[in-house]
Design an enzyme around this catalytic site. Structure first.
Site, PDB file in Angstrom:
ATOM      1  N   HIS A  50       0.846  -1.202   0.000  1.00  0.00           N
ATOM      2  CA  HIS A  50       0.000   0.000   0.000  1.00  0.00           C
ATOM      3  C   HIS A  50       0.877   1.246   0.000  1.00  0.00           C
ATOM      4  CE1 HIS A  50       0.351   0.738   4.418  1.00  0.00           C
ATOM      5  NE2 HIS A  50       0.154  -0.561   4.579  1.00  0.00           N
ATOM      6  N   ASP A  63       0.030   4.369   1.038  1.00  0.00           N
ATOM      7  CA  ASP A  63      -0.180   5.340   2.113  1.00  0.00           C
ATOM      8  C   ASP A  63       0.457   4.878   3.416  1.00  0.00           C
ATOM      9  OD1 ASP A  63      -2.129   3.244   2.135  1.00  0.00           O
ATOM     10  OD2 ASP A  63      -3.332   4.394   3.566  1.00  0.00           O
ATOM     11  N   ASP A 109       5.712  -0.008   7.676  1.00  0.00           N
ATOM     12  CA  ASP A 109       4.305  -0.134   7.268  1.00  0.00           C
ATOM     13  C   ASP A 109       3.988   0.851   6.153  1.00  0.00           C
ATOM     14  OD1 ASP A 109       1.637  -0.880   7.243  1.00  0.00           O
ATOM     15  OD2 ASP A 109       1.094   0.327   8.971  1.00  0.00           O
ATOM     16  N   GLU A 128      -4.974   1.914   2.133  1.00  0.00           N
ATOM     17  CA  GLU A 128      -5.152   0.729   2.981  1.00  0.00           C
ATOM     18  C   GLU A 128      -5.417   1.119   4.428  1.00  0.00           C
ATOM     19  OE1 GLU A 128      -3.911  -2.470   5.780  1.00  0.00           O
ATOM     20  OE2 GLU A 128      -3.045  -0.466   5.526  1.00  0.00           O
ATOM     21  N   GLU A 129      -4.843   2.246   4.843  1.00  0.00           N
ATOM     22  CA  GLU A 129      -5.010   2.668   6.237  1.00  0.00           C
ATOM     23  C   GLU A 129      -6.385   3.283   6.503  1.00  0.00           C
ATOM     24  OE1 GLU A 129      -2.949   1.894   8.432  1.00  0.00           O
ATOM     25  OE2 GLU A 129      -0.942   1.743   7.562  1.00  0.00           O
ATOM     26  N   GLU A 139       3.087  -6.656   4.159  1.00  0.00           N
ATOM     27  CA  GLU A 139       2.971  -6.152   5.534  1.00  0.00           C
ATOM     28  C   GLU A 139       3.994  -6.866   6.431  1.00  0.00           C
ATOM     29  OE1 GLU A 139       1.223  -3.660   6.420  1.00  0.00           O
ATOM     30  OE2 GLU A 139      -0.665  -3.562   5.305  1.00  0.00           O
TER      31      GLU A 139
END
Length: 391
Positions: free
Chosen positions: A75, A77, A104, A138-139, A162
């Site tokens: 991801h 973001d 992350d 994703e967040e 992840e």
């Protein structure tokens, strides 16, 4: 440039580009940086539109012959800085790379991008395809992954980067946030018998969750994930001390297992409320799922343990890092579950670093793990795409 220097250098460049829900452009600057880097590396790339001017980055490297398709997913973001000092100033101290998104998951994304570049340089030797998908948001609701799967994505195997300490995680729990709204009858606090106290009913419900539902969940653990859980996260009700409260809200975080059903999770909570109202007709309550998870079912991830690509990857990780090759489960939710549920692609989670560092005020990722991740993703790609064993 060594493999270590290359991945730390690219990860550092990514960390310096801001991209989160509080940034005016969200993660679009990151998407544009990644797309530009891939194009400069000779890789075919598309900026796939996502809601509100955001974009996914999708790159495809095609071999000369038909063959399997490997998807690497990250991801774009991060979470906002949230008080992290120098969040956008990447720095290496000792064997750690610091910065918002280091673990992350811009570190994993850097490793994946380097592998895409390397595979593109050898595409004439390959069969099949390597796809990189960098997704937006994703967040915050996963709009990028939702758009990606709507566009007919296909692959034979997918790796979501992840942080797992580079263990291969084939399973994780689903998530559902549930709200129970209790409605009572307001009255003056000096004559509480004239009202119906919604907080009393909420307290009874919370106790029922604690002594009834939670033990039932603990009694049926998953072999990799342990038991399903339920957490009472919010209780909010009443207006003033001298009033019988006519309203009280209880909000729950329910983590559910492969084998449970999405409707069944909500039904369990409704059954507790029905039990209460059957014993006391004065209990009035409604049960619903909160928007944070109701936007789409946050299902569990459960990749078949006998999947050949999973076993191949687990073997690569074990040889590289010297630990047991058996896949594991992780407790956090990922876009991988959405990907697998909507497309049927066998999906695992495998990335550098420790989830404990994610979202922290001192976020970092191990440089050794970044270097290892690059080697592991590369070996998986060359193995699947029939270009031999790359080290």
């Amino acid at each position: 440039m060594s493999g270590r220097d290359a991945v730390v250098g690219l990860a550092s460049e990514l960390l310096a580009v801001e991209g989160h829900e509080d940034h005016p452009a969200n993660e679009l600057d990151v998407a544009q940086f990644v797309a530009r880097w891939l194009r400069n590396s000779g890789v075919s790339v598309e900026l796939q539109p996502v809601e509100s001017g955001r974009a996914n980055v999708v790159a495809v490297v095609r071999g000369q012959r038909p063959g399997p398709v490997l998807l690497l997913n990250a991801h774009l973001d991060t979470v906002p800085p949230y008080g992290m000092t120098d969040a956008l100033r990447p720095r290496v101290r000792g064997e750690r790379l610091y910065g918002r998104g280091a673990v992350d998951m811009k570190g994993a994304m850097a490793a994946m991008l380097l592998v895409v570049r390397d595979v593109a340089a050898r595409s004439a030797e390959l069969s099949g395809e390597l796809v990189f998908a960098g997704v937006a948001g994703e967040e915050n609701g996963s709009p990028g992954m939702q758009e990606l799967v709507r566009n007919g994505l296909r692959a034979d195997f997918a790796v979501v980067g992840e942080p797992t300490g580079l263990r291969v995680a084939r399973a994780h729990k689903g998530a559902m946030w549930i709200e129970v709204r209790f409605t009572g009858v307001a009255a003056h606090g000096s004559t509480p018998e004239r009202g119906v106290n919604a907080i009393h009913h909420a307290a009874e419900f919370v106790e029922l969750v604690r002594r009834d539902l939670a033990p039932r969940l603990r009694a049926a653990p998953h072999p990799l994930l342990g038991p399903a859980t339920i957490n009472v996260g919010v209780v909010n009700g009443g207006d003033r001390p001298p009033m019988v409260p006519a309203h009280c809200v209880v909000q729950l975080d329910r983590r559910w297992l492969p084998g449970e059903t999405y409707p069944g999770v909500l039904t369990q909570v409704r059954e507790l409320v029905d039990e209460m109202s059957g014993a006391d007709p004065g209990v009035q309550a409604s049960v619903s799922e909160l928007p944070a998870t109701s936007s789409f079912p946050h299902v569990p991830l459960d990749c078949p343990e006998d999947n050949a690509h999973l076993r191949h990857l687990a073997g690569i990780c074990a040889r590289r890092l010297g630990y047991d090759a058996e896949p594991v489960g992780v407790q956090f939710w990922t876009d991988g579950a959405l990907l697998a549920d909507r497309t049927g692609i066998p999906t695992v989670v495998c990335g550098p670093g420790d989830i404990a560092q994610a979202h922290s005020l001192e976020e970092w990722v191990s440089v050794d793990q970044l270097e290892a991740a690059t080697a592991i993703y590369r070996q998986l790609a060359y193995g699947m795409l029939a270009a031999g064993d790359a080290r």
